[in-house]
Design a protein around this motif. Sequence first.
Motif, PDB file in Angstrom:
ATOM      1  N   THR A  55    -111.896  33.927 103.375  1.00  0.00           N
ATOM      2  CA  THR A  55    -111.621  32.633 104.007  1.00  0.00           C
ATOM      3  C   THR A  55    -110.167  32.225 103.795  1.00  0.00           C
ATOM      4  O   THR A  55    -109.500  31.733 104.716  1.00  0.00           O
ATOM      5  CB  THR A  55    -112.555  31.551 103.440  1.00  0.00           C
ATOM      6  OG1 THR A  55    -113.910  31.959 103.609  1.00  0.00           O
ATOM      7  CG2 THR A  55    -112.342  30.224 104.151  1.00  0.00           C
ATOM      8  N   LEU A  56    -109.673  32.429 102.585  1.00  0.00           N
ATOM      9  CA  LEU A  56    -108.267  32.117 102.293  1.00  0.00           C
ATOM     10  C   LEU A  56    -107.331  32.966 103.143  1.00  0.00           C
ATOM     11  O   LEU A  56    -106.299  32.491 103.627  1.00  0.00           O
ATOM     12  CB  LEU A  56    -107.982  32.330 100.799  1.00  0.00           C
ATOM     13  CG  LEU A  56    -108.664  31.346  99.833  1.00  0.00           C
ATOM     14  CD1 LEU A  56    -108.378  31.763  98.387  1.00  0.00           C
ATOM     15  CD2 LEU A  56    -108.185  29.918 100.072  1.00  0.00           C
ATOM     16  N   GLU A  57    -107.695  34.228 103.319  1.00  0.00           N
ATOM     17  CA  GLU A  57    -106.876  35.115 104.154  1.00  0.00           C
ATOM     18  C   GLU A  57    -106.818  34.586 105.586  1.00  0.00           C
ATOM     19  O   GLU A  57    -105.761  34.585 106.215  1.00  0.00           O
ATOM     20  CB  GLU A  57    -107.461  36.527 104.143  1.00  0.00           C
ATOM     21  CG  GLU A  57    -107.172  37.325 102.885  1.00  0.00           C
ATOM     22  CD  GLU A  57    -105.734  37.794 102.832  1.00  0.00           C
ATOM     23  OE1 GLU A  57    -105.127  38.025 103.896  1.00  0.00           O
ATOM     24  OE2 GLU A  57    -105.213  37.941 101.709  1.00  0.00           O
ATOM     25  N   ILE A  58    -107.960  34.159 106.103  1.00  0.00           N
ATOM     26  CA  ILE A  58    -108.008  33.641 107.474  1.00  0.00           C
ATOM     27  C   ILE A  58    -107.171  32.380 107.611  1.00  0.00           C
ATOM     28  O   ILE A  58    -106.552  32.123 108.645  1.00  0.00           O
ATOM     29  CB  ILE A  58    -109.472  33.382 107.882  1.00  0.00           C
ATOM     30  CG1 ILE A  58    -110.204  34.716 108.048  1.00  0.00           C
ATOM     31  CG2 ILE A  58    -109.565  32.576 109.171  1.00  0.00           C
ATOM     32  CD1 ILE A  58    -111.690  34.588 108.243  1.00  0.00           C
ATOM     33  N   LEU A  59    -107.147  31.583 106.546  1.00  0.00           N
ATOM     34  CA  LEU A  59    -106.340  30.364 106.562  1.00  0.00           C
ATOM     35  C   LEU A  59    -104.853  30.662 106.348  1.00  0.00           C
ATOM     36  O   LEU A  59    -104.026  29.757 106.391  1.00  0.00           O
ATOM     37  CB  LEU A  59    -106.823  29.407 105.463  1.00  0.00           C
ATOM     38  CG  LEU A  59    -108.192  28.755 105.693  1.00  0.00           C
ATOM     39  CD1 LEU A  59    -108.636  28.002 104.445  1.00  0.00           C
ATOM     40  CD2 LEU A  59    -108.135  27.809 106.887  1.00  0.00           C
ATOM     41  N   GLY A  60    -104.538  31.924 106.130  1.00  0.00           N
ATOM     42  CA  GLY A  60    -103.140  32.314 105.928  1.00  0.00           C
ATOM     43  C   GLY A  60    -102.616  31.950 104.555  1.00  0.00           C
ATOM     44  O   GLY A  60    -101.402  31.773 104.373  1.00  0.00           O
ATOM     45  N   ILE A  61    -103.496  31.853 103.577  1.00  0.00           N
ATOM     46  CA  ILE A  61    -103.103  31.430 102.228  1.00  0.00           C
ATOM     47  C   ILE A  61    -103.063  32.630 101.287  1.00  0.00           C
ATOM     48  O   ILE A  61    -104.058  33.328 101.107  1.00  0.00           O
ATOM     49  CB  ILE A  61    -104.085  30.382 101.674  1.00  0.00           C
ATOM     50  CG1 ILE A  61    -104.079  29.146 102.578  1.00  0.00           C
ATOM     51  CG2 ILE A  61    -103.748  30.011 100.236  1.00  0.00           C
ATOM     52  CD1 ILE A  61    -105.210  28.201 102.300  1.00  0.00           C
ATOM     53  N   LYS A  62    -101.912  32.846 100.720  1.00  0.00           N
ATOM     54  CA  LYS A  62    -101.746  33.877  99.700  1.00  0.00           C
ATOM     55  C   LYS A  62    -101.159  33.195  98.479  1.00  0.00           C
ATOM     56  O   LYS A  62     -99.943  33.013  98.370  1.00  0.00           O
ATOM     57  CB  LYS A  62    -100.841  35.000 100.203  1.00  0.00           C
ATOM     58  CG  LYS A  62    -101.441  35.785 101.369  1.00  0.00           C
ATOM     59  CD  LYS A  62    -100.546  36.935 101.789  1.00  0.00           C
ATOM     60  CE  LYS A  62    -101.190  37.737 102.928  1.00  0.00           C
ATOM     61  NZ  LYS A  62    -100.331  38.877 103.363  1.00  0.00           N
ATOM     62  N   ASP A  63    -102.037  32.802  97.583  1.00  0.00           N
ATOM     63  CA  ASP A  63    -101.622  32.005  96.440  1.00  0.00           C
ATOM     64  C   ASP A  63    -102.484  32.383  95.239  1.00  0.00           C
ATOM     65  O   ASP A  63    -103.720  32.407  95.331  1.00  0.00           O
ATOM     66  CB  ASP A  63    -101.775  30.512  96.757  1.00  0.00           C
ATOM     67  CG  ASP A  63    -101.352  29.628  95.599  1.00  0.00           C
ATOM     68  OD1 ASP A  63    -100.142  29.359  95.466  1.00  0.00           O
ATOM     69  OD2 ASP A  63    -102.241  29.220  94.819  1.00  0.00           O
ATOM     70  N   LEU A  64    -101.845  32.668  94.127  1.00  0.00           N
ATOM     71  CA  LEU A  64    -102.548  33.113  92.927  1.00  0.00           C
ATOM     72  C   LEU A  64    -103.504  32.041  92.401  1.00  0.00           C
ATOM     73  O   LEU A  64    -104.636  32.336  92.004  1.00  0.00           O
ATOM     74  CB  LEU A  64    -101.546  33.500  91.843  1.00  0.00           C
ATOM     75  CG  LEU A  64    -102.125  34.088  90.548  1.00  0.00           C
ATOM     76  CD1 LEU A  64    -102.903  35.364  90.843  1.00  0.00           C
ATOM     77  CD2 LEU A  64    -101.008  34.362  89.541  1.00  0.00           C
ATOM     78  N   HIS A  65    -103.054  30.783  92.420  1.00  0.00           N
ATOM     79  CA  HIS A  65    -103.901  29.700  91.922  1.00  0.00           C
ATOM     80  C   HIS A  65    -105.131  29.513  92.804  1.00  0.00           C
ATOM     81  O   HIS A  65    -106.235  29.252  92.302  1.00  0.00           O
ATOM     82  CB  HIS A  65    -103.102  28.399  91.848  1.00  0.00           C
ATOM     83  CG  HIS A  65    -101.951  28.448  90.897  1.00  0.00           C
ATOM     84  ND1 HIS A  65    -102.110  28.595  89.541  1.00  0.00           N
ATOM     85  CD2 HIS A  65    -100.606  28.384  91.120  1.00  0.00           C
ATOM     86  CE1 HIS A  65    -100.930  28.605  88.955  1.00  0.00           C
ATOM     87  NE2 HIS A  65     -99.998  28.491  89.888  1.00  0.00           N
ATOM     88  N   ALA A  66    -104.950  29.635  94.118  1.00  0.00           N
ATOM     89  CA  ALA A  66    -106.079  29.528  95.041  1.00  0.00           C
ATOM     90  C   ALA A  66    -107.075  30.657  94.796  1.00  0.00           C
ATOM     91  O   ALA A  66    -108.293  30.456  94.834  1.00  0.00           O
ATOM     92  CB  ALA A  66    -105.589  29.547  96.490  1.00  0.00           C
TER      93      ALA A  66
END
Length: 226
Positions: free
Chosen positions: A82-93
């Motif tokens: 889901t994070l990938e689809i949202l374009g989020i690449k974040d260690l904390h996430a």
Amino acid sequence: MYLMPKNREILVKDSVSEKTIGLMRMQFWRKAVEDIYCDNPPHQPVAIELWKEKNLDDKAYRNIQELENYAENTQSSLLYLTLEILGIKDLHADHAASHIGKAQGIVTCLRATPYHGGRRKVFLPMDICMLHGVSQEDFLRRNQDKNVRDVIYDIASQAHLHLEHARSFHKSVPVKAFPAFLQTVSLEDYLKKIQRVDFDIFHPSLQQKNTLLPLSLYIQSWRKRY
């Protein structure tokens, strides 16, 4: 037990052109994983095959870590997608997703206990049951003694701990990742309900839907919290 392949991330991400469609697919698979675990797979070829794989190794978890590992490879993996689809690449996430997924897996195991018990199956971690001198037969007989409730308390507490860990990253997680984590609302709702009935896993109120849950989800979304 079958572990959801992590390379599905590439397949889903590459097959959707809009984030909304991708999120809908992730929601479908998140629900599908829960239904598969409850022996009620959706009528979808892949889901049915996953359910068959799961039942090849149909046994209780040896310890809480084994349950967490299963949750990491199923629920957490769906959150990573889901994070990938949202374009989020974040260690904390990613850290938050890991803990939320583990909490989701533990809660799913608890919620499914009455269902499984009716089919003479118990999947609760054996190490915690042994710690309190509880057998699988106690759950099959719907025993409500204190030691049985102590088992549920320990397992539920572990789910709560994962939620607290996930929320400890709140200030560091990008706000646009929050929609991926809104299931924390339903997780917390269940954990509060089970606490109110003194961890009686078979209490009828635990099978009732919270009609105010959509409102709680909206409020959390509006507050930009998870």
